[in-house]
Design a protein around this motif. Structure first.
Motif: not given
Length: 263
Positions: A129, A132, A134, A136-137, A148, A172, A176
């Protein structure tokens, strides 16, 4: 429906690092496999990890596909440019890892995460994506993703992410990961107010059970199967949980309950 197969690896063109618009400093030398790759790990030259790529940006798909195909340990078996094409590709192709953008022209990649777990339960998923976010992660991880990646990140690369998740790890980006750690670190300092404690206490035993399963990554359909109730009933419980906890997403509900010691 148009699913775009990758160019054959033996097409007479050797992809170099600069072909994908990156430098050695940015991606840490991802132009090929390391000289030593343990034979007990998945992703061997004679049996590469199969990847399905879903992204509505043709240029991004080309860059990612080139990067994956330049590494003998990974192989792009199919590509799709929309939610609709992605569902067909998941059903039609055998693959080990799904690389999926969350924001597709005709829907959200979250739907493909749910569908993949139904059709290809043994496959892994890595979200890609531009943003980033949070929430949605966390939502992606709740839906079963094990990686992610930000498209604009300076850390990591796509073959590395694919190889990590298929060998039991998670992928990840460091920035993030740090943000999420800081976010959850608040569990050590946040104390529930009397009002918040009352809200948690208002959850029924069944609602608490559903919320615990949501936190464990179960989909609504899986919760229904495990609890021997209908999917409609599960969704009703989830709506009641949202209302009682005054939240709007699964991630917010899980975090709220975690902070308040429900788990």
């Amino acid at each position: 429906m148009a699913i775009f197969p990758p160019e054959p690896r033996m097409a007479g063109v050797t992809l170099k690092l600069q072909d994908v618009g990156a430098s050695e400093g940015r991606f840490g030398g991802h132009g090929g496999a390391p000289s030593v790759w343990p034979d007990f790990l998945k992703g061997q030259a004679d049996c590469p990890v199969r990847v399905l790529l879903v992204d509505d940006d043709a240029h991004i798909r080309l860059v990612i596909a080139q990067e994956l195909m330049s590494d003998p340990r990974t192989l792009v078996v199919a590509q799709a440019s929309s939610l609709r094409e992605g569902r067909k590709a998941i059903k039609q192709h055998e693959f080990d890892v799904l690389l999926v953008d969350l924001h597709l022209g005709d829907g959200e990649g979250f739907e493909l995460l749910d569908y993949m777990k139904t059709v290809r339960p043994s496959a892994e998923a890595v979200v890609i994506s531009v943003m980033e976010n949070d929430d949605e992660v966390l939502r992606a991880f709740e839906r079963g993703a094990t990686g992610y990646l930000g498209k604009n990140s300076w850390f990591g690369n796509y073959p590395q992410a694919v190889l990590q998740v298929v060998n039991g790890g998670a992928s990840i980006t460091p920035n993030l990961a740090r943000r999420l750690l800081q976010r959850f670190d608040k569990t050590h300092v946040d104390q529930p107010t009397r009002h918040e404690s009352v809200e948690v206490d208002r959850l029924s035993d069944r609602e608490k059970e559903v919320l615990r399963m949501v936190a464990s990554g179960y989909t609504s359909a899986e919760i229904a199967t495990n609890l021997l109730i209908s999917g409609m009933t599960v969704n009703t419980h989830i709506r009641n949980i949202y209302r009682k906890l005054q939240v709007r997403t699964r991630a917010q509900a899980v975090r709220f309950a975690s902070l308040r010691g429900l788990f």
